[in-house]
Design an enzyme around this catalytic site. Sequence first.
Site, mmCIF file in Angstrom:
data_model
loop_
_atom_site.group_PDB
_atom_site.id
_atom_site.type_symbol
_atom_site.label_atom_id
_atom_site.label_comp_id
_atom_site.label_asym_id
_atom_site.label_seq_id
_atom_site.Cartn_x
_atom_site.Cartn_y
_atom_site.Cartn_z
ATOM 1 N N LYS A 103 4.037 -6.672 12.313
ATOM 2 C CA LYS A 103 3.193 -7.070 10.854
ATOM 3 C C LYS A 103 3.538 -8.478 10.235
ATOM 4 O O LYS A 103 4.683 -8.780 10.139
ATOM 5 C CB LYS A 103 3.533 -5.914 9.914
ATOM 6 C CG LYS A 103 2.834 -6.070 8.831
ATOM 7 C CD LYS A 103 2.433 -5.072 7.925
ATOM 8 C CE LYS A 103 1.861 -5.076 6.487
ATOM 9 N NZ LYS A 103 1.595 -3.691 6.029
ATOM 10 N N ARG A 136 0.869 -1.056 0.004
ATOM 11 C CA ARG A 136 -0.116 0.051 -0.056
ATOM 12 C C ARG A 136 1.034 1.148 -0.072
ATOM 13 O O ARG A 136 2.001 1.184 0.250
ATOM 14 C CB ARG A 136 -0.949 0.123 1.313
ATOM 15 C CG ARG A 136 -2.219 -1.090 1.026
ATOM 16 C CD ARG A 136 -3.070 -0.922 2.428
ATOM 17 N NE ARG A 136 -3.404 0.239 2.608
ATOM 18 C CZ ARG A 136 -3.312 1.041 3.911
ATOM 19 N NH1 ARG A 136 -2.460 0.400 4.803
ATOM 20 N NH2 ARG A 136 -3.662 2.073 4.058
ATOM 21 N N ARG A 142 -1.581 5.243 13.734
ATOM 22 C CA ARG A 142 -0.408 4.804 14.659
ATOM 23 C C ARG A 142 -0.833 5.155 16.064
ATOM 24 O O ARG A 142 -1.589 5.990 16.359
ATOM 25 C CB ARG A 142 0.752 6.014 14.380
ATOM 26 C CG ARG A 142 1.316 5.711 12.957
ATOM 27 C CD ARG A 142 2.308 6.876 12.769
ATOM 28 N NE ARG A 142 2.572 6.879 11.132
ATOM 29 C CZ ARG A 142 3.414 7.627 10.562
ATOM 30 N NH1 ARG A 142 4.120 8.225 11.480
ATOM 31 N NH2 ARG A 142 3.312 7.796 9.347
HETATM 32 C C1 BTN Z 1 0.666 -3.821 2.362
HETATM 33 O O1 BTN Z 1 1.347 -2.811 2.076
HETATM 34 O O2 BTN Z 1 0.413 -4.097 3.555
HETATM 35 C C2 BTN Z 1 -0.121 -4.727 1.311
HETATM 36 C C3 BTN Z 1 0.650 -5.802 0.919
HETATM 37 C C4 BTN Z 1 0.207 -6.562 -0.168
HETATM 38 C C5 BTN Z 1 1.115 -7.817 -0.921
HETATM 39 C C6 BTN Z 1 0.439 -8.475 -1.854
HETATM 40 S S1 BTN Z 1 1.279 -9.891 -2.350
HETATM 41 C C7 BTN Z 1 0.411 -10.422 -3.263
HETATM 42 C C8 BTN Z 1 -0.202 -9.141 -4.026
HETATM 43 N N1 BTN Z 1 0.706 -8.824 -5.088
HETATM 44 C C9 BTN Z 1 1.330 -7.418 -4.875
HETATM 45 O O3 BTN Z 1 1.917 -6.977 -5.715
HETATM 46 N N2 BTN Z 1 0.890 -7.046 -3.790
HETATM 47 C C10 BTN Z 1 -0.197 -7.982 -2.935
#
Ligand code: BTN
Length: 327
Positions: free
Chosen positions: A189, A124, A324
């Site tokens: 996380k 994100r 946060r």
């Molecule tokens: C975050 O920032 O917390 C979200 C992470 C999401 C990662 C997943 S892995 C599968 C899918 N493909 C990606 O490129 N991103 C999501």
Amino acid sequence: MKQSQRLDQLIQQLSDGEFHSGQSLGEQLNISRAAVNQHIHKLEELGLELFSVSGKGYKLSQQLELLDKEKIKQATEHFTNEPDFAVYSVVDSSNDELKLLAQEQKLAAGYSVFAEAQTAGRGRRGKRWISPFGSNLYFSVYWPLAEGIHGAMGLSLAVGVALAECFGSLGIEGVGLKWPNDVYIKGKKVSGILVDLETLADGSAHSIIGIGINLKMPESVAQHIDQAWTDISSEIPTIMSRNLIAARVRDSVLACLSEYDAAGLSVFQERWRAYDQFLDKPVRLVMGQRECVGTCRGIDENGALLVQDETGVKRYFGGEISLRLQQ
Ligand code: BTN
């Protein structure tokens, strides 16, 4: 044979975690020893940890359990009613791969893809998602949005609940959710969700729900993660097959998506509260240059974050907010 197929074969050979000589690998793959060496470097670039010992050959630092569609199917309860899925080796991003598939063919709701590694995994707010080969889960689900894109915020919260409940059912303690959709274990996380939305010319809309779960993060890439993190293998009470975890996660996510479609977010509000790690705690919201403080009061029926300050309870919505704990 394409280079990607050769890499897959090489990984297959090495997945037992034993030593394999350069010569035997070259013979299996029908390539020179120098080419084996080049391929080994490619595997290191994909985040695999390898040892090379002269006279013995190459060895992975640990055995790999590769994703296997048949094993995931076998481990999936009520599979006959569930949509199909695919297992890929190396992709840019499983979300992007699924987006392309959706452009090429009509996909069933819940059609999903797993990947062993992502070379451009997205998180994100423009962040990178560290996606080494064969050690974690990278999973994307296609889900149509009958009500248009405004239902998407609730949808991603429902998926967070699905993951938290799934991890709890694996016997993991200290599972928590952070709005909008990060999953934590004991304050670190473990999983993130990235929802991509698409509206088509005919007015219909769909989402691609991307889920990343740290299962066993290799030391060599862990240094690139810029926040406190953990992985399932460090938190789960018993060793569990990667394919089984993949099946359980998929099952849980598909079940919650169907529930969300049938009943909306209201059925998830209480379930969210059970895992909300900031509930009734003093929080700080960062929105670009702007900051707000207050007490976290959970989520509303649309998935907005509720924060109480001296003027009352305010609703916050939107992906660019960072939540946060107040120190
Ligand atoms: C975050 O920032 O917390 C979200 C992470 C999401 C990662 C997943 S892995 C599968 C899918 N493909 C990606 O490129 N991103 C999501």
